[in-house]
Design a protein around this motif. Sequence first.
Motif, PDB file in Angstrom:
ATOM      1  N   UNK A   1       0.843  -1.195   0.000  1.00  0.00           N
ATOM      2  CA  UNK A   1       0.000   0.000   0.000  1.00  0.00           C
ATOM      3  C   UNK A   1       0.878   1.245   0.000  1.00  0.00           C
ATOM      4  N   UNK A   2       0.268   2.358  -0.391  1.00  0.00           N
ATOM      5  CA  UNK A   2       0.945   3.633  -0.314  1.00  0.00           C
ATOM      6  C   UNK A   2       0.596   4.275   1.026  1.00  0.00           C
ATOM      7  N   UNK A   3       1.599   4.711   1.741  1.00  0.00           N
ATOM      8  CA  UNK A   3       1.381   5.270   3.070  1.00  0.00           C
ATOM      9  C   UNK A   3       0.932   6.721   2.981  1.00  0.00           C
ATOM     10  N   UNK A   4       0.573   7.275   4.140  1.00  0.00           N
ATOM     11  CA  UNK A   4       0.195   8.691   4.196  1.00  0.00           C
ATOM     12  C   UNK A   4       1.361   9.587   3.786  1.00  0.00           C
ATOM     13  N   UNK A   5       2.590   9.069   3.899  1.00  0.00           N
ATOM     14  CA  UNK A   5       3.771   9.829   3.486  1.00  0.00           C
ATOM     15  C   UNK A   5       4.077   9.616   2.006  1.00  0.00           C
ATOM     16  N   UNK A   6       3.178   8.896   1.306  1.00  0.00           N
ATOM     17  CA  UNK A   6       3.247   8.672  -0.148  1.00  0.00           C
ATOM     18  C   UNK A   6       4.419   7.788  -0.528  1.00  0.00           C
ATOM     19  N   UNK A   7       4.774   6.854   0.368  1.00  0.00           N
ATOM     20  CA  UNK A   7       5.801   5.865   0.080  1.00  0.00           C
ATOM     21  C   UNK A   7       5.173   4.481   0.048  1.00  0.00           C
ATOM     22  N   UNK A   8       5.815   3.544  -0.638  1.00  0.00           N
ATOM     23  CA  UNK A   8       5.286   2.192  -0.758  1.00  0.00           C
ATOM     24  C   UNK A   8       5.673   1.346   0.440  1.00  0.00           C
ATOM     25  N   UNK A   9       4.687   0.624   0.993  1.00  0.00           N
ATOM     26  CA  UNK A   9       4.922  -0.291   2.104  1.00  0.00           C
ATOM     27  C   UNK A   9       4.516  -1.698   1.671  1.00  0.00           C
ATOM     28  N   UNK A  10       5.473  -2.600   1.639  1.00  0.00           N
ATOM     29  CA  UNK A  10       5.243  -3.982   1.218  1.00  0.00           C
ATOM     30  C   UNK A  10       4.474  -4.753   2.285  1.00  0.00           C
TER      31      UNK A  10
END
Length: 351
Positions: A185-194
């Motif tokens: 998913x994309x986090x609130x910080x706009x980074x990808x989290x596997x």
Amino acid sequence: MKRILIIFTGGTIGSKAEGVAINVDQAGSYALLDAYRGLPSYRHDVELDTLQPLNLLSENITPDDWSALAAAIRGVDWTRYEGIIVTHGSDTLAYTAAMMGYLFADAAIPLVLTASNYPIADARSNGLRNLSSSIDFIAGAGLPGVFVVYENDRGESMVYLSTRVFQNESFTDQFRSPYELEYGRMTAQRTFQWTEDVRNPSPDSLQARPSSIHSQIATALRLTDEIVYIRPYPGLHYELYDFSTAKPRAILHDLHHSGTANALETGPYSLAAFVERCRREGIDCYLCPIKDASDALYASSHRLIEAGGRFIENMSMEAALTKLMLAYGMIGDDAVRDRFIRKENVYYEKL
């Protein structure tokens, strides 16, 4: 400056509402970019190029359109881009995503499909957020492969492997995946989290996955529409399927959650009898989904195997159907084709 290519194909994300009707509009796709540039999440470090090989509502897509889309993608100079985004209608996105996963399993950059639940001018639309998250995913993660990015009903931007997406649900407009296992998913910080799981390849392990068929695909892609998909229900009357005027190459038959369907010995409701009839008529019959055909099965499942049914294990119906369309279009030898369908893991379709 990072460069991303956006390929428009129409769909709700590229449509405009006129009264109570929603229709694709050539200007609608480019209005999507104009609206994105007005968002607070607009990335000034990304340059966007565009291409529009198709302009249709996704319910109207055909295998010929898939071939046209694939040709357009293959015709791009991939070395110029950090990634490619395909905007698509949500109705058939799961099928297109699975097919593109097979065709571009050898992708060295991210190829992302995304969609919208409503036209972007509608306040309920998630289309702009889906586009924004797709751009963030490419610009930030840069993972090779084919993905789907789409916001769920909790406002979370989910990332799926393209062969692990079920059809959009009718009442909730939601995409789901087998085992409810998204890739991340994309986090609130706009980074990808596997999403760490033994069934999910790690981001570090992702790489171009050329399969036994990719050299043929690059030369001449051939997809067949001679596949019939059947869902079981009480009272399904198989004698209503008459193949005297047009005969499919193969049947893909859905199963109940326990890996079963009607396996009466004889009669118009017997899947076993239908499979046997198909075998006599030279029609292959595949059965899906089932988690593990080597595990303990109901007696009815064994009856289906005896009749000639071929189980496809641990694969979604969407991934199985598109794989059959590719396999029966490209591979002539039955044993090689069957091995490709049931054994070869082209792009993570087998969980």
